[in-house]
Write an enzyme that holds these catalytic residues in place. Structure first.
Site, PDB file in Angstrom:
ATOM      1  N   ASN A  79      -9.697 -61.157-120.791  1.00 57.13           N
ATOM      2  CA  ASN A  79      -9.227 -62.323-121.409  1.00 57.13           C
ATOM      3  C   ASN A  79      -8.090 -62.349-122.439  1.00 57.13           C
ATOM      4  O   ASN A  79      -7.866 -63.587-123.170  1.00 57.13           O
ATOM      5  CB  ASN A  79     -10.471 -63.032-122.166  1.00 57.13           C
ATOM      6  CG  ASN A  79     -11.761 -63.491-121.399  1.00 57.13           C
ATOM      7  OD1 ASN A  79     -12.923 -63.679-121.418  1.00 57.13           O
ATOM      8  ND2 ASN A  79     -11.260 -64.022-120.329  1.00 57.13           N
ATOM      9  N   ASP A  82     -19.503 -69.678-118.465  1.00 60.24           N
ATOM     10  CA  ASP A  82     -18.314 -70.262-117.966  1.00 60.24           C
ATOM     11  C   ASP A  82     -18.210 -71.879-117.955  1.00 60.24           C
ATOM     12  O   ASP A  82     -19.296 -72.528-117.876  1.00 60.24           O
ATOM     13  CB  ASP A  82     -18.303 -69.796-116.228  1.00 60.24           C
ATOM     14  CG  ASP A  82     -16.847 -69.823-115.926  1.00 60.24           C
ATOM     15  OD1 ASP A  82     -15.919 -70.077-116.719  1.00 60.24           O
ATOM     16  OD2 ASP A  82     -16.805 -69.603-114.664  1.00 60.24           O
TER      17      ASP A  82
HETATM   18  C1  FPP Z   1     -15.235 -68.968-120.148  1.00 58.57           C
HETATM   19  O1  FPP Z   1     -15.063 -70.239-120.024  1.00 58.57           O
HETATM   20  C2  FPP Z   1     -15.637 -68.673-121.440  1.00 58.57           C
HETATM   21  C3  FPP Z   1     -15.042 -67.588-122.187  1.00 58.57           C
HETATM   22  C4  FPP Z   1     -14.156 -66.867-121.644  1.00 58.57           C
HETATM   23  C5  FPP Z   1     -15.493 -67.626-123.555  1.00 58.57           C
HETATM   24  C6  FPP Z   1     -16.827 -67.807-123.981  1.00 58.57           C
HETATM   25  C7  FPP Z   1     -17.072 -67.806-125.330  1.00 58.57           C
HETATM   26  C8  FPP Z   1     -17.802 -68.649-126.353  1.00 58.57           C
HETATM   27  C9  FPP Z   1     -18.747 -69.626-125.401  1.00 58.57           C
HETATM   28  C10 FPP Z   1     -17.910 -68.619-127.596  1.00 58.57           C
HETATM   29  C11 FPP Z   1     -18.317 -67.267-128.143  1.00 58.57           C
HETATM   30  C12 FPP Z   1     -19.037 -67.322-129.392  1.00 58.57           C
HETATM   31  C13 FPP Z   1     -20.323 -67.238-129.417  1.00 58.57           C
HETATM   32  C14 FPP Z   1     -20.814 -67.387-130.760  1.00 58.57           C
HETATM   33  C15 FPP Z   1     -21.391 -67.108-128.017  1.00 58.57           C
HETATM   34  P1  FPP Z   1     -13.589 -70.640-119.344  1.00 58.57           P
HETATM   35  O2  FPP Z   1     -12.666 -70.926-120.636  1.00 58.57           O
HETATM   36  O3  FPP Z   1     -13.036 -69.595-118.487  1.00 58.57           O
HETATM   37  O4  FPP Z   1     -13.669 -72.179-118.827  1.00 58.57           O
HETATM   38  P2  FPP Z   1     -12.984 -72.667-117.386  1.00 58.57           P
HETATM   39  O5  FPP Z   1     -13.044 -71.774-116.299  1.00 58.57           O
HETATM   40  O6  FPP Z   1     -13.545 -73.954-117.465  1.00 58.57           O
HETATM   41  O7  FPP Z   1     -11.551 -72.705-117.886  1.00 58.57           O
END
Ligand code: FPP
Length: 246
Positions: free
Chosen positions: A77, A29
């Site tokens: 998501n 996150d």
């Molecule tokens: C949450 O942060 C993250 C996600 C919903 C996506 C995670 C995906 C990746 C790290 C890439 C996947 C690929 C690989 C190779 C593992 P957020 O977007 O909710 O962050 P925020 O809360 O700060 O908005």
């Protein structure tokens, strides 16, 4: 001691290689906020998060962690803007392509938790190919949670069980039920880590988290380092796990 005294994560000391968690699960996150802080698009945060994942997965293999589960995309998501969803899927596809090239040499196995039937045909082919290769050797196993939700997983398992046993639930026990979960055959996570300052599970591994130790840190996932992981493991090693006993 007051009942409201905040218990700190004890992270001092050294990592004990004899008492490693067998299974670590991570809610990756904070990618969006990391990007926002730098004036970058959210997708840049996910790209940086994918790099952090590579670093952490390699480190887990090197120190001898057996299972690493990561929450890459939840059943919720899909509500995000289309370009953000496409960017995350693109990163996952790139990871799978790279994994196909190097996983056998790197001794990294890949399994997917979640309903992948809605992903593109190309992705599904890559997932099947990596699963096939993974069955040939031992190594750290990455469980990539994509289109995954804990409640969805439990409901699907209940439906499949009811189908198999004509809705007679009297003989149902934990071990039988677990065979219907995406995680069938994988031990429960010992340690669940959530960076970015949020302190909740957000529908991640709800069944499997029953006795997991939880670790929270304020750093955003793209800034999460191997030193941060060491701190989380040391905190885990300070905990007294009783599994309901005394
Ligand atoms: C949450 O942060 C993250 C996600 C919903 C996506 C995670 C995906 C990746 C790290 C890439 C996947 C690929 C690989 C190779 C593992 P957020 O977007 O909710 O962050 P925020 O809360 O700060 O908005």
């Amino acid at each position: 001691m007051g009942i409201f005294r905040k218990k700190k994560n004890a992270t001092a000391g050294r990592l004990d290689p004899e008492k490693l968690p067998r299974h670590i699960a991570i809610i990756m996150d904070g990618n969006g906020r990391w990007a926002q802080k730098r004036g970058l698009p959210r997708t840049a945060g996910h790209a940086a998060g994918a790099e952090t994942f590579r670093t952490i997965a390699t480190y887990c293999r090197d120190i001898g962690i057996q299972y690493l589960s990561v929450y890459a995309f939840s059943t919720e998501n899909w509500k995000r803007p289309a370009d953000e969803v496409a960017a995350i899927m693109g990163l996952l596809e790139r990871f799978l392509r790279e994994a196909l090239e190097t996983m056998e040499k790197d001794r990294v196995k890949v399994r997917f938790f979640g309903d992948v039937s809605v992903l593109s045909d190309r992705m599904q082919e890559l997932i099947a190919e990596t699963a096939e290769i993974s069955s040939h050797y031992d190594g750290v196993q990455v469980n990539m949670c994509v289109n995954y939700g804990g409640r969805d997983e439990i409901l699907r398992a209940a439906r499949s069980y009811a189908r198999d046993y004509a809705a007679d639930g009297r003989a149902l026990d934990d071990k039988t039920f677990e065979r219907y979960l995406y995680s069938a055959g994988v031990p429960d996570p010992d340690l669940i880590i959530r960076p970015s300052g949020e302190q909740r599970l957000s529908n991640f591994l709800l069944w499997q988290a029953a006795y997991a130790e939880l670790y929270f840190t304020d750093v955003y996932w793209p800034d999460f380092t191997t030193q941060e992981l060491d701190r989380a493991i040391i905190a885990f090693q300070h905990r007294k796990r009783r599994f309901g006993g005394v």
